[in-house]
Design a protein around this motif. Structure first.
Motif, PDB file in Angstrom:
ATOM      1  N   SER A 198     -32.718  -2.470 -57.410  1.00  0.00           N
ATOM      2  CA  SER A 198     -33.599  -2.577 -56.240  1.00  0.00           C
ATOM      3  C   SER A 198     -34.555  -1.391 -56.186  1.00  0.00           C
ATOM      4  O   SER A 198     -35.715  -1.520 -55.805  1.00  0.00           O
ATOM      5  CB  SER A 198     -32.769  -2.678 -54.962  1.00  0.00           C
ATOM      6  OG  SER A 198     -31.946  -1.555 -54.850  1.00  0.00           O
ATOM      7  N   LYS A 199     -34.072  -0.197 -56.624  1.00  0.00           N
ATOM      8  CA  LYS A 199     -34.944   0.991 -56.647  1.00  0.00           C
ATOM      9  C   LYS A 199     -36.057   0.817 -57.676  1.00  0.00           C
ATOM     10  O   LYS A 199     -37.123   1.408 -57.569  1.00  0.00           O
ATOM     11  CB  LYS A 199     -34.131   2.237 -57.022  1.00  0.00           C
ATOM     12  CG  LYS A 199     -33.166   2.712 -55.962  1.00  0.00           C
ATOM     13  CD  LYS A 199     -32.512   4.000 -56.444  1.00  0.00           C
ATOM     14  CE  LYS A 199     -31.073   4.047 -55.992  1.00  0.00           C
ATOM     15  NZ  LYS A 199     -30.275   4.990 -56.766  1.00  0.00           N
ATOM     16  N   GLN A 200     -35.794   0.006 -58.717  1.00  0.00           N
ATOM     17  CA  GLN A 200     -36.773  -0.182 -59.789  1.00  0.00           C
ATOM     18  C   GLN A 200     -37.718  -1.351 -59.507  1.00  0.00           C
ATOM     19  O   GLN A 200     -38.520  -1.725 -60.357  1.00  0.00           O
ATOM     20  CB  GLN A 200     -36.056  -0.427 -61.111  1.00  0.00           C
ATOM     21  CG  GLN A 200     -35.125   0.703 -61.526  1.00  0.00           C
ATOM     22  CD  GLN A 200     -35.868   1.947 -61.966  1.00  0.00           C
ATOM     23  OE1 GLN A 200     -37.025   1.882 -62.370  1.00  0.00           O
ATOM     24  NE2 GLN A 200     -35.218   3.094 -61.866  1.00  0.00           N
ATOM     25  N   GLY A 201     -37.560  -1.954 -58.327  1.00  0.00           N
ATOM     26  CA  GLY A 201     -38.489  -3.012 -57.937  1.00  0.00           C
ATOM     27  C   GLY A 201     -38.040  -4.406 -58.325  1.00  0.00           C
ATOM     28  O   GLY A 201     -38.846  -5.340 -58.334  1.00  0.00           O
ATOM     29  N   GLY A 202     -36.746  -4.591 -58.610  1.00  0.00           N
ATOM     30  CA  GLY A 202     -36.257  -5.911 -58.994  1.00  0.00           C
ATOM     31  C   GLY A 202     -35.351  -6.504 -57.935  1.00  0.00           C
ATOM     32  O   GLY A 202     -35.002  -5.846 -56.949  1.00  0.00           O
ATOM     33  N   ALA A 203     -34.959  -7.760 -58.143  1.00  0.00           N
ATOM     34  CA  ALA A 203     -34.048  -8.453 -57.232  1.00  0.00           C
ATOM     35  C   ALA A 203     -32.748  -8.726 -57.970  1.00  0.00           C
ATOM     36  O   ALA A 203     -32.756  -9.082 -59.142  1.00  0.00           O
ATOM     37  CB  ALA A 203     -34.673  -9.764 -56.773  1.00  0.00           C
ATOM     38  N   ALA A 204     -31.622  -8.540 -57.284  1.00  0.00           N
ATOM     39  CA  ALA A 204     -30.319  -8.770 -57.902  1.00  0.00           C
ATOM     40  C   ALA A 204     -30.047 -10.252 -58.024  1.00  0.00           C
ATOM     41  O   ALA A 204     -30.560 -11.040 -57.287  1.00  0.00           O
ATOM     42  CB  ALA A 204     -29.234  -8.101 -57.085  1.00  0.00           C
TER      43      ALA A 204
END
Lengths: 91, 220
Positions: free
Chosen positions: A85-91
């Motif tokens: 999430s910190k890297q701009g992605g969705a789990a």
């Protein structure tokens, strides 16, 4: 020698790593439409470009995500799934 | 010899006909011949699989070790145990403990793990454990491993998880009074292959097998 950076163990020769496929966030199986779910299960995107990929550092069994430009075969960054999430992605 | 425990390298070592002793219920090669100390200075390889090891992992492993009074090192580093031996941190939540000949911490932790503490899981450690010494260490490492050990700062006590001649290994450099010692652990089933390969290279570099008399059992 190609070098890949493991977020835990640091830079290592590529021979120490195993590729785990493209990272693809799973849609909610209860909320997704049949079309969206079938797309997730059956379809893969083979087009060249910037991809997020699963990689494993075999000696330590550390799974992580590498952002790789598949056109130039250059890894831009690598990070643990916990940081997605910190890297701009969705789990 | 009718021991219950045997080193993964036992058969390969038995062929060299060393003087045997028992340690932790396992036959250990104490001395091969009068040239042990000479080979140790050039490039010595010793089987130390007889030392007691304990592995654990899990989300509460760090907190549990702290509760037991064991100091936890940083990720990819190791620290000596209070009464001898070492603890190596192999990742965020995985640890390897090994007792020195006089120590008992790893053995104690293993018995405590039998109570199945919450969030802590035992890891079976039946590794082949090697100890490498001598002036030829770095030429041997350069031939067998793609990791550059010369870049390591031994003052921070690093632990390296890498591959050596294709075998997954844990490597731990130790600064000792008589020079650098490298500890290597690998899966026991690959042990004999790794042992034979390293021994072939060591012999080319005027080294070879070393018994434990000249190494750990003297308390070095």
């Amino acid at each position: 020698m190609k070098i890949l950076t493991c977020p835990i163990n640091g830079p290592r020769p590529i021979s120490e790593f195993t590729y785990g496929g493209e990272y693809r966030p799973m849609p909610d199986p209860h909320a997704a439409s049949d079309v969206a779910w079938a797309d997730y299960v059956f379809n893969r995107n083979g087009g060249p470009g910037m991809k997020w990929e699963w990689w494993c550092h075999t000696p330590s069994t550390t799974w992580f995500i590498a952002e790789r430009d598949t056109v130039r075969d250059v890894v831009m960054r690598s990070f643990l799934f916990d940081d997605i999430s910190k890297q701009g992605g969705a789990a | 010899m009718n021991a219950l425990r045997k080193s993964p390298l036992h058969d390969a070592i038995a062929a060299l006909q060393p003087e045997w002793g028992m340690h932790n219920g396992m036959p250990a090669a104490l001395q091969f011949d009068q040239g042990d100390s000479q080979r140790m200075a050039a490039l010595g390889i010793a089987d130390v699989s007889c030392l007691w090891r304990c592995g654990l992992k899990g989300p509460r492993s760090m907190a549990w070790l702290t509760e037991q009074g064991v100091a936890v090192p940083a990720v990819n580093s190791w620290t000596p145990l209070a009464n001898g031996g070492l603890i190596a941190r192999l990742g965020n939540s995985e640890f390897l403990l090994e007792d020195s000949p006089g120590g008992s911490t790893a053995q104690r932790m293993q018995s405590l793990l039998a109570d199945r503490p919450h969030g802590v899981y035992p890891v079976l450690r039946q590794d082949a454990a090697l100890l490498l010494t001598g002036a030829g260490l770095h030429p041997l490492l350069r031939q067998t491993c793609s990791f550059n050990f010369m870049t390591l700062d031994t003052a921070v006590r690093p632990v390296v998880l890498t591959t050596m001649v294709g075998v997954v290994v844990i490597v731990l450099p130790q600064q000792m009074p008589d020079g650098m010692h490298y500890r290597i652990w690998c899966d026991g089933t690959y042990g004999e292959y790794l042992w034979r390969t390293l021994l072939d290279i060591a012999r080319e570099l005027d080294g070879g097998v070393t018994g434990l008399n000249h190494l750990i059992l003297e308390g070095k």
